[in-house]
Design a protein around this motif. Structure first.
Motif, PDB file in Angstrom:
ATOM      1  N   GLU A  70      -7.906  -6.604  40.363  1.00  0.00           N
ATOM      2  CA  GLU A  70      -8.815  -5.377  40.753  1.00  0.00           C
ATOM      3  C   GLU A  70      -8.653  -4.613  41.659  1.00  0.00           C
ATOM      4  OE1 GLU A  70     -13.013  -6.626  40.507  1.00  0.00           O
ATOM      5  OE2 GLU A  70     -12.790  -6.837  38.132  1.00  0.00           O
ATOM      6  N   HIS A  71      -8.386  -5.726  42.918  1.00  0.00           N
ATOM      7  CA  HIS A  71      -7.953  -5.011  44.024  1.00  0.00           C
ATOM      8  C   HIS A  71      -6.335  -4.374  44.079  1.00  0.00           C
ATOM      9  CE1 HIS A  71     -11.258  -6.575  45.907  1.00  0.00           C
ATOM     10  NE2 HIS A  71     -10.705  -7.012  47.048  1.00  0.00           N
ATOM     11  N   VAL A  72      -5.434  -5.218  43.148  1.00  0.00           N
ATOM     12  CA  VAL A  72      -4.279  -4.607  43.057  1.00  0.00           C
ATOM     13  C   VAL A  72      -4.347  -2.917  42.347  1.00  0.00           C
ATOM     14  CG1 VAL A  72      -1.925  -4.685  41.658  1.00  0.00           C
ATOM     15  CG2 VAL A  72      -2.972  -6.608  42.830  1.00  0.00           C
ATOM     16  N   THR A  73      -5.144  -2.885  41.451  1.00  0.00           N
ATOM     17  CA  THR A  73      -5.691  -1.603  41.114  1.00  0.00           C
ATOM     18  C   THR A  73      -5.960  -0.632  42.210  1.00  0.00           C
ATOM     19  OG1 THR A  73      -6.013  -2.612  38.919  1.00  0.00           O
ATOM     20  CG2 THR A  73      -6.857  -0.349  39.187  1.00  0.00           C
ATOM     21  N   VAL A  74      -6.700  -1.251  42.955  1.00  0.00           N
ATOM     22  CA  VAL A  74      -7.313  -0.003  43.868  1.00  0.00           C
ATOM     23  C   VAL A  74      -6.263   0.302  45.106  1.00  0.00           C
ATOM     24  CG1 VAL A  74      -8.721  -0.170  46.135  1.00  0.00           C
ATOM     25  CG2 VAL A  74      -9.757  -0.970  43.934  1.00  0.00           C
ATOM     26  N   ILE A  75      -5.241  -0.792  45.005  1.00  0.00           N
ATOM     27  CA  ILE A  75      -4.082  -0.360  45.950  1.00  0.00           C
ATOM     28  C   ILE A  75      -3.388   0.878  45.375  1.00  0.00           C
ATOM     29  CG2 ILE A  75      -1.874  -1.317  46.705  1.00  0.00           C
ATOM     30  CD1 ILE A  75      -3.207  -3.963  47.093  1.00  0.00           C
ATOM     31  N   GLY A  76      -3.062   0.422  43.611  1.00  0.00           N
ATOM     32  CA  GLY A  76      -2.361   1.652  42.978  1.00  0.00           C
ATOM     33  C   GLY A  76      -3.099   2.842  43.127  1.00  0.00           C
ATOM     34  N   ALA A  77      -4.300   2.843  43.028  1.00  0.00           N
ATOM     35  CA  ALA A  77      -5.072   4.146  43.170  1.00  0.00           C
ATOM     36  C   ALA A  77      -5.113   4.826  44.653  1.00  0.00           C
ATOM     37  CB  ALA A  77      -6.639   4.019  42.999  1.00  0.00           C
ATOM     38  N   MET A  78      -4.741   4.134  45.649  1.00  0.00           N
ATOM     39  CA  MET A  78      -4.756   4.700  46.918  1.00  0.00           C
ATOM     40  C   MET A  78      -3.129   4.947  47.003  1.00  0.00           C
ATOM     41  SD  MET A  78      -7.427   4.354  48.930  1.00  0.00           S
ATOM     42  CE  MET A  78      -8.642   4.237  47.430  1.00  0.00           C
ATOM     43  N   MET A  79      -2.229   4.542  46.229  1.00  0.00           N
ATOM     44  CA  MET A  79      -1.051   5.066  46.061  1.00  0.00           C
ATOM     45  C   MET A  79      -0.897   6.510  45.509  1.00  0.00           C
ATOM     46  SD  MET A  79       0.903   1.602  45.395  1.00  0.00           S
ATOM     47  CE  MET A  79       2.654   2.283  45.129  1.00  0.00           C
ATOM     48  N   VAL A  80      -1.839   6.743  44.525  1.00  0.00           N
ATOM     49  CA  VAL A  80      -1.931   8.034  43.669  1.00  0.00           C
ATOM     50  C   VAL A  80      -2.521   8.910  44.732  1.00  0.00           C
ATOM     51  CG1 VAL A  80      -2.834   8.942  41.728  1.00  0.00           C
ATOM     52  CG2 VAL A  80      -1.838   6.788  41.489  1.00  0.00           C
ATOM     53  N   ALA A  81      -3.557   8.658  45.388  1.00  0.00           N
ATOM     54  CA  ALA A  81      -4.214   9.542  46.169  1.00  0.00           C
ATOM     55  C   ALA A  81      -3.359  10.119  47.351  1.00  0.00           C
ATOM     56  CB  ALA A  81      -5.444   8.699  46.779  1.00  0.00           C
ATOM     57  N   ALA A  82      -2.615   9.145  47.728  1.00  0.00           N
ATOM     58  CA  ALA A  82      -1.823   9.624  48.688  1.00  0.00           C
ATOM     59  C   ALA A  82      -0.553  10.676  48.269  1.00  0.00           C
ATOM     60  CB  ALA A  82      -0.959   8.815  49.559  1.00  0.00           C
ATOM     61  N   LEU A  83      -0.061  10.279  46.811  1.00  0.00           N
ATOM     62  CA  LEU A  83       0.838  11.192  46.307  1.00  0.00           C
ATOM     63  C   LEU A  83       0.218  12.624  45.888  1.00  0.00           C
ATOM     64  CD1 LEU A  83       3.634  11.341  44.786  1.00  0.00           C
ATOM     65  CD2 LEU A  83       2.353  10.436  42.817  1.00  0.00           C
ATOM     66  N   LEU A  84      -0.872  12.575  45.256  1.00  0.00           N
ATOM     67  CA  LEU A  84      -1.837  13.573  45.065  1.00  0.00           C
ATOM     68  C   LEU A  84      -1.764  14.497  46.311  1.00  0.00           C
ATOM     69  CD1 LEU A  84      -3.966  12.544  41.903  1.00  0.00           C
ATOM     70  CD2 LEU A  84      -1.666  14.003  41.984  1.00  0.00           C
ATOM     71  N   SER A  85      -2.301  13.984  47.398  1.00  0.00           N
ATOM     72  CA  SER A  85      -2.511  14.851  48.492  1.00  0.00           C
ATOM     73  C   SER A  85      -1.346  15.282  49.102  1.00  0.00           C
ATOM     74  CB  SER A  85      -3.261  13.721  49.707  1.00  0.00           C
ATOM     75  OG  SER A  85      -3.328  14.729  50.627  1.00  0.00           O
ATOM     76  N   ARG A  86      -0.139  14.763  48.942  1.00  0.00           N
ATOM     77  CA  ARG A  86       1.036  15.190  49.450  1.00  0.00           C
ATOM     78  C   ARG A  86       1.471  16.445  48.311  1.00  0.00           C
ATOM     79  NH1 ARG A  86       5.977  15.370  51.346  1.00  0.00           N
ATOM     80  NH2 ARG A  86       7.746  15.157  50.328  1.00  0.00           N
ATOM     81  N   ARG A  87       1.424  16.290  47.122  1.00  0.00           N
ATOM     82  CA  ARG A  87       1.778  17.196  46.125  1.00  0.00           C
ATOM     83  C   ARG A  87       1.034  18.527  46.388  1.00  0.00           C
ATOM     84  NH1 ARG A  87       4.127  14.157  40.945  1.00  0.00           N
ATOM     85  NH2 ARG A  87       5.982  13.346  41.972  1.00  0.00           N
TER      86      ARG A  87
END
Length: 146
Positions: A114-131
């Motif tokens: 589940e923590h690995v999934t949260v790490i992925g979600a943080m990656m998506v959040a960073a990506l979306l913020s940048r875009r």
């Protein structure tokens, strides 16, 4: 995409709400630790961290500052990176299922995944913020001194 969904996603309040919900596990934990620092310190001692009060204070700071950066979309890449790194470290330091046996190993394995999934979600959040920031119109350039 159905228009009702598109309209929901386009609401001004939706992205901040999504970031607030995304980071709930961090800021909720940070606030709970802050409200009951004695228990937070005992938790750090239980996991073998020393000095436990200092580690508890650092965990609270990481959880609250990282969450605030993501929720406010101010250096969200940094906040997401802080929270992802913190989450990865908890897998290594707390949820070391590979060193366990029986039901504890299974429970910690599921938490780690589940923590690995949260790490992925943080990656998506960073990506979306940048875009999102890249898509915003830029302000007029500042005049330079002659």
């Amino acid at each position: 995409m159905p228009s009702a969904i598109a309209q929901l996603l386009d609401r001004r309040w939706f992205p901040p709400l999504a970031r607030l919900i995304l980071t709930f596990c961090f800021w909720g934990s940070g606030l709970a630790k802050l409200a009951d620092f004695e228990t937070a310190t005992a938790e750090m001692a239980y996991f073998g961290f020393s000095p436990p009060a200092l580690v508890a204070a650092l965990v609270i700071a990481v959880q609250l500052v990282g969450s605030a950066l993501v929720v406010l979309d101010r250096a969200a890449w940094l906040g997401a990176g802080i929270l992802a790194t913190f989450t990865g470290l908890t897998i290594l330091l707390v949820h070391d299922f590979w060193a366990m046996t029986g039901p504890d190993a299974t429970a910690h394995f599921h938490t780690a995944t589940e923590h690995v999934t949260v790490i992925g979600a943080m990656m998506v959040a960073a990506l979306l913020s940048r875009r999102t920031r890249a898509a915003r119109p830029t302000s007029a350039p500042r005049p330079t001194a002659a």
